[in-house]
Design an enzyme around this catalytic site. Structure first.
Site, PDB file in Angstrom:
ATOM      1  N   ARG A 290      51.062 -63.275  42.309  1.00 31.18           N
ATOM      2  CA  ARG A 290      50.803 -61.933  41.768  1.00 31.18           C
ATOM      3  C   ARG A 290      52.071 -61.141  41.458  1.00 31.18           C
ATOM      4  O   ARG A 290      52.004 -60.087  40.832  1.00 31.18           O
ATOM      5  CB  ARG A 290      49.915 -61.146  42.747  1.00 31.18           C
ATOM      6  CG  ARG A 290      48.447 -61.540  42.619  1.00 31.18           C
ATOM      7  CD  ARG A 290      47.587 -60.713  43.544  1.00 31.18           C
ATOM      8  NE  ARG A 290      47.685 -61.179  44.921  1.00 31.18           N
ATOM      9  CZ  ARG A 290      47.377 -60.436  45.985  1.00 31.18           C
ATOM     10  NH1 ARG A 290      46.973 -59.195  45.819  1.00 31.18           N
ATOM     11  NH2 ARG A 290      47.484 -60.925  47.195  1.00 31.18           N
TER      12      ARG A 290
ATOM     13  N   ARG B 202      86.129 -46.227  40.326  1.00 32.97           N
ATOM     14  CA  ARG B 202      85.894 -47.673  40.449  1.00 32.97           C
ATOM     15  C   ARG B 202      86.657 -48.233  41.640  1.00 32.97           C
ATOM     16  O   ARG B 202      87.451 -47.538  42.272  1.00 32.97           O
ATOM     17  CB  ARG B 202      86.283 -48.343  39.137  1.00 32.97           C
ATOM     18  CG  ARG B 202      85.321 -47.963  37.998  1.00 32.97           C
ATOM     19  CD  ARG B 202      85.820 -48.455  36.671  1.00 32.97           C
ATOM     20  NE  ARG B 202      86.133 -49.874  36.694  1.00 32.97           N
ATOM     21  CZ  ARG B 202      86.936 -50.473  35.826  1.00 32.97           C
ATOM     22  NH1 ARG B 202      87.521 -49.784  34.860  1.00 32.97           N
ATOM     23  NH2 ARG B 202      87.163 -51.769  35.914  1.00 32.97           N
TER      24      ARG B 202
ATOM     25  N   TYR C 143      91.801 -41.590  31.758  1.00 30.58           N
ATOM     26  CA  TYR C 143      91.725 -42.874  32.460  1.00 30.58           C
ATOM     27  C   TYR C 143      92.986 -43.108  33.263  1.00 30.58           C
ATOM     28  O   TYR C 143      94.098 -43.007  32.735  1.00 30.58           O
ATOM     29  CB  TYR C 143      91.537 -44.020  31.451  1.00 30.58           C
ATOM     30  CG  TYR C 143      91.574 -45.385  32.104  1.00 30.58           C
ATOM     31  CD1 TYR C 143      90.677 -45.701  33.127  1.00 30.58           C
ATOM     32  CD2 TYR C 143      92.506 -46.351  31.727  1.00 30.58           C
ATOM     33  CE1 TYR C 143      90.717 -46.932  33.756  1.00 30.58           C
ATOM     34  CE2 TYR C 143      92.542 -47.598  32.343  1.00 30.58           C
ATOM     35  CZ  TYR C 143      91.641 -47.884  33.362  1.00 30.58           C
ATOM     36  OH  TYR C 143      91.677 -49.107  33.987  1.00 30.58           O
TER      37      TYR C 143
ATOM     38  N   ASN D  12      99.560 -32.997  37.330  1.00 29.92           N
ATOM     39  CA  ASN D  12      98.501 -32.530  36.447  1.00 29.92           C
ATOM     40  C   ASN D  12      98.423 -33.502  35.276  1.00 29.92           C
ATOM     41  O   ASN D  12      99.385 -33.667  34.528  1.00 29.92           O
ATOM     42  CB  ASN D  12      98.822 -31.116  35.966  1.00 29.92           C
ATOM     43  CG  ASN D  12      97.570 -30.451  35.456  1.00 29.92           C
ATOM     44  OD1 ASN D  12      96.779 -31.082  34.743  1.00 29.92           O
ATOM     45  ND2 ASN D  12      97.367 -29.193  35.816  1.00 29.92           N
TER      46      ASN D  12
ATOM     47  N   GLY E  45     102.311 -33.337  25.011  1.00 27.52           N
ATOM     48  CA  GLY E  45     101.013 -33.832  24.556  1.00 27.52           C
ATOM     49  C   GLY E  45     101.164 -34.792  23.389  1.00 27.52           C
ATOM     50  O   GLY E  45     102.073 -34.664  22.564  1.00 27.52           O
TER      51      GLY E  45
END
Ligand code: UD1
Ligand code: MG
Length: 460
Positions: free
Chosen positions: A15, A334, A367, A378, A424
């Site tokens: 079943r 992770r 990441y 930072n 940046g």
């Protein structure tokens, strides 16, 4: 006195409508059979024999680490026939043998232990349960003049209407002196409706031999329910989760909703831990004092320090989170992510095999893989470590107080000296010196007199 456990697990589980053997289906992340083997270990079984048949190789491989012995039953001619296969593996001594079902996962060790005590090395002890609807169960036949005396078990299919009205059913769990069990089981016949060797026929044999039959009733029906279908599996899962949730709440853990909580492993909590709805905990998870877990988090094999907050929709696996750290919403930690105290990991940030020292922040869209990140760093939005060259992984080392601007690519192996600032949009493929501004991007230019093309007028 020595104790053997025989686990019946040869059945097909038609079943379930599954390619897997039934006993390998999982309840709270652990196979049904493993739950039963855990119970056998918890009551101190000296020897455990698992009867396998359908999917025998798969089943034996799945629980090989348990140290159980296996006896194959091919074909499956009934529960009595199943136990016959175990007899050669049982010792010839004054031990007790307990029979368990591989598809009844929630039997409490205390209940099993009580049954062994009721057996007392000389009686046949049956675990029974009174059910509102005992359909399909073997019914317990008691002496009309002395209800404490059990005379036999009649299988549902062989029972008369009057017998079917009996609500006390046999759970499939019994304990007997090994020597008597051997004698009775060897003498079983299959002259019944199903042409099967019924283990339950040994009850009448015990009565005929003058061996007292004692029946202990299970108080909590959850622990004797079997799994035969996906629906029953899901229902038992919810009952089991409820049990776990209640245990945690009794210890002071504040679950927003015990009905929307899933623990597939172990969860250790300090005081004043709060867990919002729809969280899943897997493996071994530890939450220290005052930890708050937002809604819809999945957390596996993680240790979370005091006062840390995991905001909603975060996914953590193999991670360590320091005291007072803030993670998420929508963060992914992770294996090997080690966050120090007061670290902030914000939305859509992925961290793998990286350590972040006290107070480091990566607040948006970033990441960090194979990185060592210093204190108070930072790490800007959109920045990543390019840690993989297609063959090997390389480390990125970021010193204390570094500021990495937005959209930087740190091509590992690379080191950013303490206090460095990275402009940046830089692609950093060489080490950046400490305390200085490093920029690696095309210079901005303005084209004088440039005209934006005009759209042709659209036809009417
Ligand atoms: C059995 C009992 C019934 C009891 C019920 C409780 C017998 C004859 N009947 O009935 O009194 O109320 O359990 O759930 O024992 N198995 C084997 N080999 C076989 C047959 C079964 O290993 O040849 C295993 C199954 O995989 C299962 C267990 O034994 O784990 C019970 O078998 P099942 O067919 O479910 O027995 P029931 O008819 O439910
Ligand atoms: Mg059954």
């Amino acid at each position: 006195m020595a104790l053997n456990v025989v686990v019946m697990a040869a059945g097909k589980g038609t079943r379930m409508k599954s390619a897997w053997p039934k006993v390998l289906h999982r309840l709270a992340g652990t196979s049904l059979l493993q739950h039963v083997l855990n119970a056998a270990a918890a009551i101190g079984a000296d020897r455990t024999v698992v009867i396998t048949g359908h999917g025998a190789e798969q089943v034996e491989a799945a629980v090989a680490a348990s140290g159980a012995l296996f006896a194959r039953q091919m074909p499956q001619l009934g529960t009595g026939h199943a136990v016959q296969q175990a007899l050669p593996l049982l010792p010839d001594d004054d031990s007790t043998t307990m029979i368990l079902n591989g598809d009844v996962p929630l039997l409490r060790p205390e209940t099993a232990r009580a049954l062994v005590q009721a057996c007392a090395g000389r009686h046949l002890a049956l675990l029974t349960v009174v059910l509102a609807d005992p359909f399909g169960y073997g019914r317990i036949l008691r002496d009309e003049r002395d209800a404490s005396r059990v005379l036999g078990i009649v299988e549902h299919k062989d029972a008369s209407d009057a017998q079917r009205a009996i609500r006390e059913g046999y759970t499939g769990v019994m304990a007997a002196p090994t020597a008597l069990l051997r004698r009775w089981v060897s003498a079983l016949k299959n002259d019944n409706v199903q042409r099967e060797y019924y283990l339950t026929d040994i009850v009448a044999m015990a009565v005929a031999d003058g061996v007292p039959v004692v029946a202990a009733q299970a108080v909590d029906e959850t622990e004797v329910l079997g799994v035969n279908s996906p629906l029953q599996l899901a229902e038992l899962e919810r009952r089991f989760q409820r049990r776990q949730a209640e245990t945690l709440m009794e210890a002071g853990v504040r679950l927003a909703d015990p009905g929307r909580f899933d623990l597939r492993g172990t969860l250790e909590c300090g005081s004043d831990v709060e867990i919002d709805v729809n969280c899943v905990f897997e493996g071994r998870v530890t939450l220290a004092d005052g930890v708050r877990i937002g809604a819809n988090c999945v957390i596996r094999d993680a240790t979370i320090g005091a006062g840390a907050v995991i905001h909603p929709f975060s996914h953590l696996e193999g991670a360590t989170v320091g005291e007072g750290a803030l993670v998420g919403p929508f963060a992914r930690l992770r294996p090997g992510a080690e966050l120090g105290p007061e670290v902030h990991i914000g939305n859509f940030v992925e961290v793998k095999n990286s350590t972040l020292a006290r107070g480091a922040k990566a607040n948006h869209l970033a990441y960090l893989g194979d990185a060592t990140v210093g204190e108070r760093v930072n790490y800007g939005a959109g920045s990543i470590t390019a840690n993989y060259d297609g063959a090997n992984k390389h480390r990125t080392v970021i010193g204390d107080d570094v500021h990495v601007g937005s959209n930087c690519v740190l091509v590992a192996p690379v080191t950013l000296g303490a206090g460095a600032t990275i402009g940046g949009g830089s692609t950093i493929a060489k080490d950046a010196p400490a305390g200085q501004l490093t920029v690696a991007r095309a210079k901005q230019a303005t084209i004088a007199g440039w005209k934006r093309p005009k759209k042709p007028a659209s036809p009417p």
